[in-house]
Scaffold this motif. Structure first.
Motif, PDB file in Angstrom:
ATOM      1  N   GLY A 265      48.062  41.781  49.641  1.00  0.00           N
ATOM      2  CA  GLY A 265      48.162  42.862  49.582  1.00  0.00           C
ATOM      3  C   GLY A 265      47.435  44.036  50.199  1.00  0.00           C
ATOM      4  N   ASN A 266      46.789  45.041  49.503  1.00  0.00           N
ATOM      5  CA  ASN A 266      45.874  46.031  50.190  1.00  0.00           C
ATOM      6  C   ASN A 266      44.336  45.755  49.982  1.00  0.00           C
ATOM      7  OD1 ASN A 266      46.090  46.806  47.667  1.00  0.00           O
ATOM      8  ND2 ASN A 266      46.497  48.830  47.956  1.00  0.00           N
ATOM      9  N   LYS A 267      44.124  44.532  49.331  1.00  0.00           N
ATOM     10  CA  LYS A 267      42.684  44.359  48.990  1.00  0.00           C
ATOM     11  C   LYS A 267      42.365  42.767  48.735  1.00  0.00           C
ATOM     12  CE  LYS A 267      44.157  45.182  44.193  1.00  0.00           C
ATOM     13  NZ  LYS A 267      43.638  46.075  42.925  1.00  0.00           N
ATOM     14  N   PRO A 268      41.108  42.795  48.990  1.00  0.00           N
ATOM     15  CA  PRO A 268      40.609  41.266  48.824  1.00  0.00           C
ATOM     16  C   PRO A 268      41.089  40.674  47.579  1.00  0.00           C
ATOM     17  CG  PRO A 268      38.920  42.574  49.397  1.00  0.00           C
ATOM     18  CD  PRO A 268      40.061  43.456  49.129  1.00  0.00           C
ATOM     19  N   ALA A 269      41.099  39.221  47.367  1.00  0.00           N
ATOM     20  CA  ALA A 269      41.494  38.537  46.145  1.00  0.00           C
ATOM     21  C   ALA A 269      40.590  39.062  44.803  1.00  0.00           C
ATOM     22  CB  ALA A 269      41.536  37.100  46.263  1.00  0.00           C
ATOM     23  N   ILE A 270      39.105  39.144  45.341  1.00  0.00           N
ATOM     24  CA  ILE A 270      38.152  39.147  44.382  1.00  0.00           C
ATOM     25  C   ILE A 270      38.473  40.479  43.692  1.00  0.00           C
ATOM     26  CG2 ILE A 270      36.244  40.080  45.626  1.00  0.00           C
ATOM     27  CD1 ILE A 270      34.440  38.201  44.098  1.00  0.00           C
ATOM     28  N   SER A 271      38.835  41.553  44.510  1.00  0.00           N
ATOM     29  CA  SER A 271      39.098  42.999  43.886  1.00  0.00           C
ATOM     30  C   SER A 271      40.116  42.845  42.470  1.00  0.00           C
ATOM     31  CB  SER A 271      39.614  43.812  44.829  1.00  0.00           C
ATOM     32  OG  SER A 271      38.670  44.274  45.679  1.00  0.00           O
ATOM     33  N   TYR A 272      41.133  41.896  42.516  1.00  0.00           N
ATOM     34  CA  TYR A 272      41.917  41.908  41.544  1.00  0.00           C
ATOM     35  C   TYR A 272      41.301  41.511  40.584  1.00  0.00           C
ATOM     36  CZ  TYR A 272      46.134  42.455  44.786  1.00  0.00           C
ATOM     37  OH  TYR A 272      46.811  43.034  45.672  1.00  0.00           O
ATOM     38  N   ILE A 273      40.279  40.405  40.785  1.00  0.00           N
ATOM     39  CA  ILE A 273      39.542  39.994  39.520  1.00  0.00           C
ATOM     40  C   ILE A 273      38.583  40.915  38.803  1.00  0.00           C
ATOM     41  CG2 ILE A 273      37.755  38.233  38.840  1.00  0.00           C
ATOM     42  CD1 ILE A 273      38.852  36.530  40.929  1.00  0.00           C
ATOM     43  N   VAL A 274      37.840  41.596  39.759  1.00  0.00           N
ATOM     44  CA  VAL A 274      37.089  42.626  39.030  1.00  0.00           C
ATOM     45  C   VAL A 274      37.806  43.821  38.369  1.00  0.00           C
ATOM     46  CG1 VAL A 274      35.381  44.367  40.174  1.00  0.00           C
ATOM     47  CG2 VAL A 274      35.341  42.346  40.905  1.00  0.00           C
ATOM     48  N   GLU A 275      38.683  44.057  38.918  1.00  0.00           N
ATOM     49  CA  GLU A 275      39.727  45.210  38.347  1.00  0.00           C
ATOM     50  C   GLU A 275      40.568  45.017  37.206  1.00  0.00           C
ATOM     51  OE1 GLU A 275      41.569  47.025  41.803  1.00  0.00           O
ATOM     52  OE2 GLU A 275      39.989  47.476  42.849  1.00  0.00           O
ATOM     53  N   SER A 276      40.393  43.720  36.783  1.00  0.00           N
ATOM     54  CA  SER A 276      41.126  43.141  35.551  1.00  0.00           C
ATOM     55  C   SER A 276      40.346  43.568  34.237  1.00  0.00           C
ATOM     56  CB  SER A 276      41.313  41.662  35.725  1.00  0.00           C
ATOM     57  OG  SER A 276      42.311  41.187  36.669  1.00  0.00           O
ATOM     58  N   TYR A 277      39.309  43.726  34.487  1.00  0.00           N
ATOM     59  CA  TYR A 277      37.990  44.158  33.341  1.00  0.00           C
ATOM     60  C   TYR A 277      37.739  45.502  33.307  1.00  0.00           C
ATOM     61  CZ  TYR A 277      38.209  39.099  33.364  1.00  0.00           C
ATOM     62  OH  TYR A 277      38.810  37.698  33.632  1.00  0.00           O
ATOM     63  N   PRO A 278      37.300  45.802  32.137  1.00  0.00           N
ATOM     64  CA  PRO A 278      36.826  47.130  31.802  1.00  0.00           C
ATOM     65  C   PRO A 278      35.503  47.380  32.737  1.00  0.00           C
ATOM     66  CG  PRO A 278      37.303  46.196  29.621  1.00  0.00           C
ATOM     67  CD  PRO A 278      37.356  45.178  30.723  1.00  0.00           C
ATOM     68  N   ILE A 279      35.405  48.823  32.984  1.00  0.00           N
ATOM     69  CA  ILE A 279      34.350  49.238  34.083  1.00  0.00           C
ATOM     70  C   ILE A 279      32.809  48.659  33.468  1.00  0.00           C
ATOM     71  CG2 ILE A 279      34.013  51.588  33.201  1.00  0.00           C
ATOM     72  CD1 ILE A 279      33.938  52.264  36.210  1.00  0.00           C
ATOM     73  N   GLU A 280      32.673  48.752  32.271  1.00  0.00           N
ATOM     74  CA  GLU A 280      31.429  48.448  31.602  1.00  0.00           C
ATOM     75  C   GLU A 280      31.188  46.915  31.564  1.00  0.00           C
ATOM     76  OE1 GLU A 280      34.310  48.884  28.216  1.00  0.00           O
ATOM     77  OE2 GLU A 280      34.025  49.971  30.083  1.00  0.00           O
ATOM     78  N   THR A 281      32.007  46.245  32.012  1.00  0.00           N
ATOM     79  CA  THR A 281      31.913  44.627  32.160  1.00  0.00           C
ATOM     80  C   THR A 281      30.700  44.397  33.080  1.00  0.00           C
ATOM     81  OG1 THR A 281      34.330  44.210  31.695  1.00  0.00           O
ATOM     82  CG2 THR A 281      32.851  42.612  32.713  1.00  0.00           C
ATOM     83  N   LYS A 282      30.008  43.345  32.243  1.00  0.00           N
ATOM     84  CA  LYS A 282      28.859  42.578  33.441  1.00  0.00           C
ATOM     85  C   LYS A 282      29.676  41.308  33.957  1.00  0.00           C
ATOM     86  CE  LYS A 282      24.591  40.098  33.037  1.00  0.00           C
ATOM     87  NZ  LYS A 282      23.429  39.684  32.298  1.00  0.00           N
ATOM     88  N   TYR A 283      29.386  41.120  35.180  1.00  0.00           N
ATOM     89  CA  TYR A 283      29.918  40.061  35.920  1.00  0.00           C
ATOM     90  C   TYR A 283      28.625  39.327  36.484  1.00  0.00           C
ATOM     91  CZ  TYR A 283      33.783  43.413  36.599  1.00  0.00           C
ATOM     92  OH  TYR A 283      34.772  44.346  36.251  1.00  0.00           O
ATOM     93  N   VAL A 284      28.917  38.000  36.358  1.00  0.00           N
ATOM     94  CA  VAL A 284      27.783  37.041  36.790  1.00  0.00           C
ATOM     95  C   VAL A 284      28.739  36.251  37.693  1.00  0.00           C
ATOM     96  CG1 VAL A 284      26.422  34.876  36.276  1.00  0.00           C
ATOM     97  CG2 VAL A 284      26.719  36.853  34.706  1.00  0.00           C
ATOM     98  N   ILE A 285      28.228  36.213  38.969  1.00  0.00           N
ATOM     99  CA  ILE A 285      28.849  35.870  40.369  1.00  0.00           C
ATOM    100  C   ILE A 285      28.015  34.582  40.698  1.00  0.00           C
ATOM    101  CG2 ILE A 285      30.035  36.301  42.344  1.00  0.00           C
ATOM    102  CD1 ILE A 285      31.119  38.241  39.999  1.00  0.00           C
ATOM    103  N   THR A 286      28.500  33.479  40.760  1.00  0.00           N
ATOM    104  CA  THR A 286      28.154  32.235  41.318  1.00  0.00           C
ATOM    105  C   THR A 286      28.213  32.322  42.644  1.00  0.00           C
ATOM    106  OG1 THR A 286      29.701  30.709  40.892  1.00  0.00           O
ATOM    107  CG2 THR A 286      27.833  30.933  39.257  1.00  0.00           C
ATOM    108  N   LEU A 287      27.488  32.207  43.884  1.00  0.00           N
ATOM    109  CA  LEU A 287      27.353  32.297  45.168  1.00  0.00           C
ATOM    110  C   LEU A 287      26.898  31.103  45.787  1.00  0.00           C
ATOM    111  CD1 LEU A 287      25.937  35.981  45.672  1.00  0.00           C
ATOM    112  CD2 LEU A 287      28.284  35.416  45.570  1.00  0.00           C
ATOM    113  N   GLY A 288      27.830  30.771  46.962  1.00  0.00           N
ATOM    114  CA  GLY A 288      27.578  29.446  47.700  1.00  0.00           C
ATOM    115  C   GLY A 288      27.972  29.715  49.017  1.00  0.00           C
ATOM    116  N   TYR A 289      29.260  29.425  49.504  1.00  0.00           N
ATOM    117  CA  TYR A 289      29.854  29.195  50.712  1.00  0.00           C
ATOM    118  C   TYR A 289      30.266  30.788  51.068  1.00  0.00           C
ATOM    119  CZ  TYR A 289      33.579  28.096  54.276  1.00  0.00           C
ATOM    120  OH  TYR A 289      33.986  28.010  55.530  1.00  0.00           O
ATOM    121  N   PHE A 290      29.638  31.291  52.179  1.00  0.00           N
ATOM    122  CA  PHE A 290      29.484  32.466  52.552  1.00  0.00           C
ATOM    123  C   PHE A 290      29.328  33.398  51.415  1.00  0.00           C
ATOM    124  CE2 PHE A 290      32.070  30.765  56.173  1.00  0.00           C
ATOM    125  CZ  PHE A 290      31.494  31.094  57.143  1.00  0.00           C
TER     126      PHE A 290
END
Length: 214
Positions: A16-41
């Motif tokens: 649609g109009n944004k990256p897939a990860i934006s749907y995930i981030v915006e699924s949760y309240p703004i005060e949520t703490k996110y732990v993101i595991t990073l590897g490929y790119f």
């Protein structure tokens, strides 16, 4: 995803109009703490999140071995153990859910009623509780497993992550389901029935998601 992810992480693919990860981030309240595991790119993912969501709290955990021998989804998940010594939600980067997601005040596993059990893990329920989880290929399960799990009993979860990795000699195929299959014998899991799920983990499903969310 072949050429779609030749130069980027799949969570950054435009839906649609944004990256897939934006749907995930915006699924949760703004005060949520996110732990993101990073590897490929992973640097691309980190840079995007910090620029697009300066008001949100991210902790980035680097996974040094994200492909080849010794790597697996479960191995990557294990890197978040230190940061998640409290109830948490596991949300796979290729899972988009367009509805309110419950807090992990109890153990729950998100499930979707539909076809495709040849391509997805799945599970059956007895009453309100999950009774058994299956690997890919089980016929006529109650729900498909979509990679969205609420973990309230986090100590049990992390103990089983460690046990499973060691038992299976850090096998490439290990994922969250391998732990959940053990965990449902030690703790109750309810089903969270999601009705608006989009998978972007393969080309056909990515095309469907793009069409539905454009």
């Amino acid at each position: 995803l072949g050429d779609f992810t030749k130069y980027t992480n799949k969570s950054l693919l435009r839906i649609g109009n944004k990256p897939a990860i934006s749907y995930i981030v915006e699924s949760y309240p703004i005060e949520t703490k996110y732990v993101i595991t990073l590897g490929y790119f992973g640097t691309q993912v980190k840079d995007f999140l910090e620029i697009a969501y300066p008001e949100r709290e991210f902790e980035f955990v680097w996974v040094e071995k994200f492909e080849g021998e010794g790597s697996s989804l479960l191995y990557s998940i294990s890197h978040a153990k230190k940061s998640l010594q409290e109830p948490f939600i596991f949300h796979a980067s290729d899972t988009i859910v367009i509805e309110e997601i419950p807090a992990p005040t109890e153990n729950w596993n998100a499930g979707y009623k539909g076809s495709g059990s040849s391509s997805y893990a799945s599970f059956d329920v007895l009453g309100e509780k999950i009774s058994i989880l299956y690997e890919k290929g089980n016929l006529n399960p109650d729900f498909l497993h979509i990679g969205l799990v609420g973990i309230n009993d986090y100590k049990i979860f992390w103990d089983l992550v460690e046990v499973t990795l060691k038992e299976q000699n850090f096998a490439f195929h290990l994922g969250d389901v391998d732990v959940l299959k053990k965990m449902i014998t030690k703790a109750n899991f309810k089903v969270y029935h999601t009705k608006n799920w989009y998978d972007i983990g393969n080309v056909d499903k990515l095309t469907e998601a793009k069409s539905a969310l454009d």
